[in-house]
Design a protein around this motif. Structure first.
Motif, short mmCIF file in Angstrom:
data_model
loop_
_atom_site.label_atom_id
_atom_site.label_comp_id
_atom_site.label_asym_id
_atom_site.label_seq_id
_atom_site.Cartn_x
_atom_site.Cartn_y
_atom_site.Cartn_z
N ASP A 132 0.72 -0.94 -0.19
CA ASP A 132 0.05 0.08 -0.06
C ASP A 132 0.94 1.17 -0.11
O ASP A 132 0.50 2.17 -0.55
N ALA A 133 2.00 1.26 0.74
CA ALA A 133 2.76 2.35 0.58
C ALA A 133 3.57 2.56 -0.72
O ALA A 133 3.56 3.99 -0.97
N VAL A 134 3.92 1.46 -1.26
CA VAL A 134 4.73 1.68 -2.51
C VAL A 134 3.38 2.19 -3.64
O VAL A 134 3.90 3.12 -4.28
N ARG A 135 2.37 1.64 -3.49
CA ARG A 135 1.14 1.94 -4.54
C ARG A 135 0.83 3.59 -4.36
O ARG A 135 0.38 4.19 -5.14
N ALA A 136 0.86 3.98 -2.84
CA ALA A 136 0.64 5.40 -2.63
C ALA A 136 1.77 6.40 -3.04
O ALA A 136 1.71 7.57 -2.79
N GLY A 137 2.85 5.54 -3.56
CA GLY A 137 3.87 6.71 -3.89
C GLY A 137 5.44 6.57 -3.21
O GLY A 137 6.01 7.59 -3.53
N ALA A 138 5.32 5.91 -2.01
CA ALA A 138 6.58 6.14 -1.30
C ALA A 138 7.79 5.98 -2.01
O ALA A 138 7.59 4.96 -2.73
N HIS A 139 8.80 6.42 -1.93
CA HIS A 139 10.04 6.08 -2.37
C HIS A 139 10.99 5.24 -1.65
O HIS A 139 11.81 4.72 -2.22
N GLY A 140 10.48 4.96 -0.66
CA GLY A 140 11.56 4.04 0.26
C GLY A 140 10.60 3.64 1.47
O GLY A 140 9.36 3.94 1.88
N PHE A 141 11.21 2.42 2.05
CA PHE A 141 10.32 1.90 3.28
C PHE A 141 11.45 1.11 4.26
O PHE A 141 12.03 0.42 3.76
N LEU A 142 11.50 1.85 5.53
CA LEU A 142 12.58 1.40 6.21
C LEU A 142 11.80 0.80 7.53
O LEU A 142 10.75 1.46 7.77
N VAL A 143 12.33 -0.31 8.17
CA VAL A 143 11.43 -0.94 9.06
C VAL A 143 12.67 -0.92 10.34
O VAL A 143 13.82 -1.12 10.42
N HIS A 144 11.98 -0.19 11.56
CA HIS A 144 12.80 -0.16 12.87
C HIS A 144 13.44 -1.39 13.42
O HIS A 144 12.79 -2.50 13.01
N GLY A 145 14.80 -1.39 13.60
CA GLY A 145 15.54 -2.48 14.06
C GLY A 145 16.02 -3.25 12.95
O GLY A 145 16.84 -4.01 13.28
N GLN A 146 16.11 -2.67 11.58
CA GLN A 146 16.55 -3.38 10.57
C GLN A 146 17.77 -2.24 9.81
O GLN A 146 17.96 -2.55 8.64
N PHE A 147 17.96 -1.17 10.65
CA PHE A 147 18.88 -0.25 9.94
C PHE A 147 19.64 0.47 11.06
O PHE A 147 19.01 0.73 12.25
N ALA A 148 20.82 1.06 10.76
CA ALA A 148 21.57 1.76 11.84
C ALA A 148 21.48 3.20 11.33
O ALA A 148 21.00 3.60 10.14
N PRO A 149 21.65 4.02 12.18
CA PRO A 149 21.93 5.48 11.69
C PRO A 149 22.39 6.03 10.45
O PRO A 149 21.72 6.65 9.55
N ALA A 150 23.49 5.32 10.04
CA ALA A 150 24.06 5.70 8.86
C ALA A 150 23.50 5.26 7.65
O ALA A 150 23.21 5.97 6.74
N GLU A 151 22.58 4.06 7.75
CA GLU A 151 21.78 3.73 6.66
C GLU A 151 20.68 4.71 6.38
O GLU A 151 19.96 4.74 5.38
N LEU A 152 19.90 4.99 7.82
CA LEU A 152 18.86 6.31 7.53
C LEU A 152 19.41 7.14 6.80
O LEU A 152 18.70 7.87 6.07
N LEU A 153 20.46 7.92 7.26
CA LEU A 153 21.12 8.97 6.61
C LEU A 153 21.19 8.81 5.01
O LEU A 153 20.74 9.56 4.02
N GLN A 154 21.70 7.62 4.64
CA GLN A 154 21.86 7.12 3.21
C GLN A 154 20.62 7.18 2.53
O GLN A 154 20.57 7.71 1.32
N ALA A 155 19.58 6.48 3.39
CA ALA A 155 18.20 6.17 2.58
C ALA A 155 17.45 7.76 2.31
O ALA A 155 16.93 8.07 1.28
#
Length: 204
Positions: free
Chosen positions: A89-112
């Protein structure tokens, strides 16, 4: 400078995210929202480059305002759920990205955030798996235009709005391999660009 709107009903999460961006010279948080209605109002007012949007919020949830916010800002879903319905639903709504808490470090958030700001996509591994599974099980056009199985997978992801870089990450391919697939796909479809390819590939 990339401007960011943080939309999450949890004040602790907003504070943690704010601290992550504090050390990034090219990123700045311009506003924070605690519910979907406020997120939409602030997106319209500030027109941030990227909006970090939680999907579970009071008044209106993130999924219900994602498309509207997309008129003012690129949307990066940042939530705790990788349920198939939520991701699709998020992708269909036009979201350009999807991050799940607990699956990324701060550096990856900045990269995303930087990737989404630049027009690319960024997915957590669990969200990428959901998208790939949906593509592989979805009905395909009867006419495959001579595309190989891999080329059809790539074309399905193109049709969902993913960039070459994100397709490479999702299918675990090198960027050059994806570029070659895309060139072959365009040639077989007789398409000059992504828009034309999607128009021909997607059933009416």
């Amino acid at each position: 400078m990339v401007s960011v709107l943080i939309a999450d009903d949890n004040s602790v999460v907003r504070a943690v995210l704010r601290d992550v961006f504090h050390g990034a010279a090219d990123l700045t948080v311009v506003a924070e929202a605690a519910n979907g209605v406020e997120a939409l109002e602030l997106a319209a007012r500030h027109r941030p480059t990227v909006t970090l949007l939680d999907h579970r919020m009071p008044l209106r949830d993130g999924l219900s305002v994602a498309a509207a916010i997309g008129a003012f800002s690129r949307v990066l879903m940042l939530t705790r759920s990788a349920e198939e319905r939520v991701v699709l639903d998020a992708v269909r709504a036009g979201a350009h990205g999807f991050l799940v808490h607990g699956q990324f470090a701060p550096a990856e958030l900045l990269q995303a955030v930087r990737a989404v700001a630049g027009g690319e996509s960024h997915l957590s591994p669990s969200a990428a798996r959901v998208l790939v599974d949906a593509v592989r099980t979805a009905p395909r056009p009867t006419n495959h235009y001579g595309l190989s199985t891999r080329e059809r997978e790539v074309m399905d992801l193109i049709a969902r709005g993913l960039s070459n870089a994100d397709i490479a990450r999702t299918l675990v391919l090198s960027p050059k391999t994806v570029e070659n697939h895309v060139n072959h796909i365009f040639a077989k479809l007789g398409a000059a660009d992504r828009r034309a390819a999607v128009s021909r590939w997607t059933p009416n």
